[in-house]
Design a protein around this motif. Sequence first.
Motif, PDB file in Angstrom:
ATOM      1  N   ASN A 350      -3.842  46.785  51.020  1.00 46.29           N
ATOM      2  CA  ASN A 350      -3.311  46.157  52.197  1.00 46.29           C
ATOM      3  C   ASN A 350      -2.490  44.766  51.600  1.00 46.29           C
ATOM      4  N   LEU A 351      -3.311  44.171  50.592  1.00 42.41           N
ATOM      5  CA  LEU A 351      -2.538  43.206  49.842  1.00 42.41           C
ATOM      6  C   LEU A 351      -1.320  43.357  49.425  1.00 42.41           C
ATOM      7  N   LEU A 352      -1.241  44.418  48.632  1.00 45.17           N
ATOM      8  CA  LEU A 352       0.177  44.922  48.178  1.00 45.17           C
ATOM      9  C   LEU A 352       1.047  45.442  49.215  1.00 45.17           C
ATOM     10  N   ALA A 353       0.608  45.903  50.314  1.00 41.79           N
ATOM     11  CA  ALA A 353       1.633  46.370  51.204  1.00 41.79           C
ATOM     12  C   ALA A 353       2.033  45.209  51.860  1.00 41.79           C
ATOM     13  N   SER A 354       1.213  44.000  52.074  1.00 39.34           N
ATOM     14  CA  SER A 354       1.516  42.777  52.649  1.00 39.34           C
ATOM     15  C   SER A 354       2.572  42.030  51.692  1.00 39.34           C
ATOM     16  N   ALA A 355       2.350  41.962  50.479  1.00 36.02           N
ATOM     17  CA  ALA A 355       3.104  41.222  49.547  1.00 36.02           C
ATOM     18  C   ALA A 355       4.826  42.067  49.655  1.00 36.02           C
ATOM     19  N   LEU A 356       4.829  43.196  49.829  1.00 34.86           N
ATOM     20  CA  LEU A 356       6.032  43.767  50.013  1.00 34.86           C
ATOM     21  C   LEU A 356       6.764  43.553  51.057  1.00 34.86           C
ATOM     22  N   GLN A 357       6.127  43.261  52.146  1.00 35.47           N
ATOM     23  CA  GLN A 357       6.720  42.616  53.398  1.00 35.47           C
ATOM     24  C   GLN A 357       7.160  41.229  53.162  1.00 35.47           C
ATOM     25  N   ALA A 358       6.459  40.194  52.266  1.00 30.26           N
ATOM     26  CA  ALA A 358       6.768  39.057  52.296  1.00 30.26           C
ATOM     27  C   ALA A 358       7.739  38.695  51.228  1.00 30.26           C
ATOM     28  N   VAL A 359       8.016  39.683  50.297  1.00 32.66           N
ATOM     29  CA  VAL A 359       9.218  39.623  49.254  1.00 32.66           C
ATOM     30  C   VAL A 359      10.547  39.996  49.889  1.00 32.66           C
ATOM     31  N   ARG A 360      11.582  39.013  49.499  1.00 32.97           N
ATOM     32  CA  ARG A 360      12.673  39.372  50.095  1.00 32.97           C
ATOM     33  C   ARG A 360      13.373  40.783  49.393  1.00 32.97           C
ATOM     34  N   PRO A 361      14.513  41.397  50.177  1.00 31.33           N
ATOM     35  CA  PRO A 361      15.071  42.326  49.519  1.00 31.33           C
ATOM     36  C   PRO A 361      15.719  41.953  48.319  1.00 31.33           C
ATOM     37  N   GLY A 362      15.572  42.837  47.116  1.00 30.92           N
ATOM     38  CA  GLY A 362      15.808  42.669  45.845  1.00 30.92           C
ATOM     39  C   GLY A 362      15.051  41.673  45.120  1.00 30.92           C
ATOM     40  N   GLY A 363      13.860  41.385  45.658  1.00 29.65           N
ATOM     41  CA  GLY A 363      12.744  40.604  44.937  1.00 29.65           C
ATOM     42  C   GLY A 363      11.708  41.727  44.275  1.00 29.65           C
ATOM     43  N   THR A 364      10.767  40.939  43.361  1.00 28.79           N
ATOM     44  CA  THR A 364       9.980  41.738  42.694  1.00 28.79           C
ATOM     45  C   THR A 364       8.482  41.270  43.205  1.00 28.79           C
ATOM     46  N   VAL A 365       7.677  42.360  43.188  1.00 31.82           N
ATOM     47  CA  VAL A 365       6.111  42.213  43.342  1.00 31.82           C
ATOM     48  C   VAL A 365       5.591  42.923  42.264  1.00 31.82           C
ATOM     49  N   VAL A 366       4.581  42.024  41.352  1.00 34.57           N
ATOM     50  CA  VAL A 366       3.973  42.709  40.390  1.00 34.57           C
ATOM     51  C   VAL A 366       2.508  42.836  40.827  1.00 34.57           C
ATOM     52  N   TYR A 367       1.873  44.072  40.764  1.00 27.63           N
ATOM     53  CA  TYR A 367       0.540  44.110  41.048  1.00 27.63           C
ATOM     54  C   TYR A 367      -0.392  44.363  39.851  1.00 27.63           C
ATOM     55  N   SER A 368      -1.306  43.910  39.691  1.00 26.42           N
ATOM     56  CA  SER A 368      -2.363  43.903  38.673  1.00 26.42           C
ATOM     57  C   SER A 368      -3.956  43.845  38.911  1.00 26.42           C
ATOM     58  N   THR A 369      -4.715  44.473  37.974  1.00 29.73           N
ATOM     59  CA  THR A 369      -5.974  44.265  37.995  1.00 29.73           C
ATOM     60  C   THR A 369      -6.501  44.330  36.705  1.00 29.73           C
ATOM     61  N   CYS A 370      -7.680  43.811  36.343  1.00 33.00           N
ATOM     62  CA  CYS A 370      -8.706  43.927  34.998  1.00 33.00           C
ATOM     63  C   CYS A 370      -9.585  44.977  35.087  1.00 33.00           C
ATOM     64  N   THR A 371      -9.111  46.056  35.837  1.00 29.50           N
ATOM     65  CA  THR A 371     -10.039  47.193  35.599  1.00 29.50           C
ATOM     66  C   THR A 371      -9.260  48.532  35.110  1.00 29.50           C
ATOM     67  N   LEU A 372     -10.220  49.436  34.487  1.00 26.51           N
ATOM     68  CA  LEU A 372      -9.542  50.498  34.058  1.00 26.51           C
ATOM     69  C   LEU A 372      -9.568  51.991  35.236  1.00 26.51           C
ATOM     70  N   SER A 373     -10.133  51.281  36.127  1.00 26.48           N
ATOM     71  CA  SER A 373     -10.051  52.498  37.606  1.00 26.48           C
ATOM     72  C   SER A 373      -8.771  52.887  37.811  1.00 26.48           C
ATOM     73  N   PRO A 374      -8.640  54.209  37.692  1.00 27.48           N
ATOM     74  CA  PRO A 374      -7.112  55.050  38.272  1.00 27.48           C
ATOM     75  C   PRO A 374      -7.212  54.697  39.658  1.00 27.48           C
ATOM     76  N   LEU A 375      -8.255  54.859  40.345  1.00 26.24           N
ATOM     77  CA  LEU A 375      -7.961  54.567  41.768  1.00 26.24           C
ATOM     78  C   LEU A 375      -7.547  53.399  42.334  1.00 26.24           C
ATOM     79  N   GLN A 376      -7.886  52.264  41.437  1.00 24.67           N
ATOM     80  CA  GLN A 376      -7.757  50.802  41.987  1.00 24.67           C
ATOM     81  C   GLN A 376      -6.473  50.227  41.124  1.00 24.67           C
ATOM     82  N   ASN A 377      -5.815  51.330  40.229  1.00 28.18           N
ATOM     83  CA  ASN A 377      -4.512  50.872  39.679  1.00 28.18           C
ATOM     84  C   ASN A 377      -3.296  51.777  40.348  1.00 28.18           C
ATOM     85  N   ASP A 378      -3.082  53.103  39.626  1.00 27.10           N
ATOM     86  CA  ASP A 378      -2.138  53.972  40.348  1.00 27.10           C
ATOM     87  C   ASP A 378      -2.211  54.201  41.669  1.00 27.10           C
TER      88      ASP A 378
END
Length: 446
Positions: A350-378
């Motif tokens: 939900n946080l990532l989807a919200s950020a992608l709506q708040a960034v302008r077209p052509g802009g960049t969103v970087v998603y990051s975690t400090c976990t090895l969890s595949p579910l919480q990453n990819d």
Amino acid sequence: MLAITKWRIEQRLLVLHMQRRFKRKESQRKKTNTIRAQEYFDVAYPPVYGPRWPSIRLALLSKQKYVAVINNFANHELTVENFQLDDDELAARAKVEPISRYPEEYQLRALAKDPTLGAAEFDNTSRVILPSEVGTRGTSIMMDYVPATKLKGLENWIEETDIFVQQGDREIGFITEKQEEPINLPSMLKVYAFAKGDISDFPQPKMDHHLKVLDYYALDGASLLPVLALDIQAGEKVLDLCAAPGGKTLIALQTILPGIVVSNDASESRGNRIRETLRQYIPHGISSFERHSVITKSDGCNIREKEAYDKILVDVPCLTDRLSLKEDDNSIFKTTRTKERLSLPELQSNLLASALQAVRPGGTVVYSTCTLSPLQNDGVVYLALSKLWQETTIECTIVDMSYAVRPLSFLYRFGTNLGLRYGQIVLPSLLNNFGPMYVAKIRRLR
């Protein structure tokens, strides 16, 4: 007589039952949150990381390694003087230690000083991630799954092993583009790290008594990567969506590039932590600078400003693997926080989807975690992008950074052959004990 014997047997069985029950309760009382985390990771991660898991686990339980970022708002020239290792000294070290441990600049210096090292010893393989090793299908089946999209009651919450098959990327409308240019280290960002295998500590930060700020900021070296991946350009409007305690906000400000950095957190107390971090490193009363830094308190899942930012960093709450293995206090593995822990993928997406709506077209969103969890990453990247595909007209592309991060492989141990499809991951290592840190870069097309 028979009745008495039967009664005694029943009494004895009852006593044994009560003793076992007491021991079980005693055992449960003694189980710490760190033990719960270890047990969880020992089940969830071996299927993903295979024979690498024991060494990763050992690194997570060992002394963490830091880098020092010089504070440009203190007397940074003196600080650099104190930190600077002579270039000739680094070249000399590159001659006597395995040459591949050092960046190319010092490898070339060492070769120039001693041609007998020869091309045979100039081994770059430890510094390079082959494109064929990144984004391959079928290397880890868990990477092909994502969590449920709706989690209602405790019976529906999922663990790493309760997984659902995802569709193909094309079927939900997003594509991948390769970042051809190496990741950029801004000229104003001065970072120092000890060599591989060196676990020395930096001295305590010193106070600049004139400006009343500390001279450098220490942080896990892998925490630089999300900020570098943003590729902040001069004058851009940047949002750090989940900013507390403020380290990544501070790094973004130290580049001296953004027009404004908005540091957000949903919690008042965490917002105060951001203020405290900036207070320790940014001199008070620089009005021209203070206009470039804003702290907000809002729900990151519902950003009111749409298409308002050039770059957004979404460094989400996660399992915080290293902290969970070492700290019992307020651990995400507390039994009272089970629902919170199991709801993390839904919150993250939900946080990532919200950020992608708040960034302008052509802009960049970087998603990051400090976990090895595949579910919480990819898995979360997939879940957020599929949600946008189904519910909006937003179009995005995944930026493949496998080539771009190659120059940093002398510093980080990047995970390869893990079936990663959307991001890069820094794996903890005893030689350079940074991370874990997962980073995915997404560009909004329209």
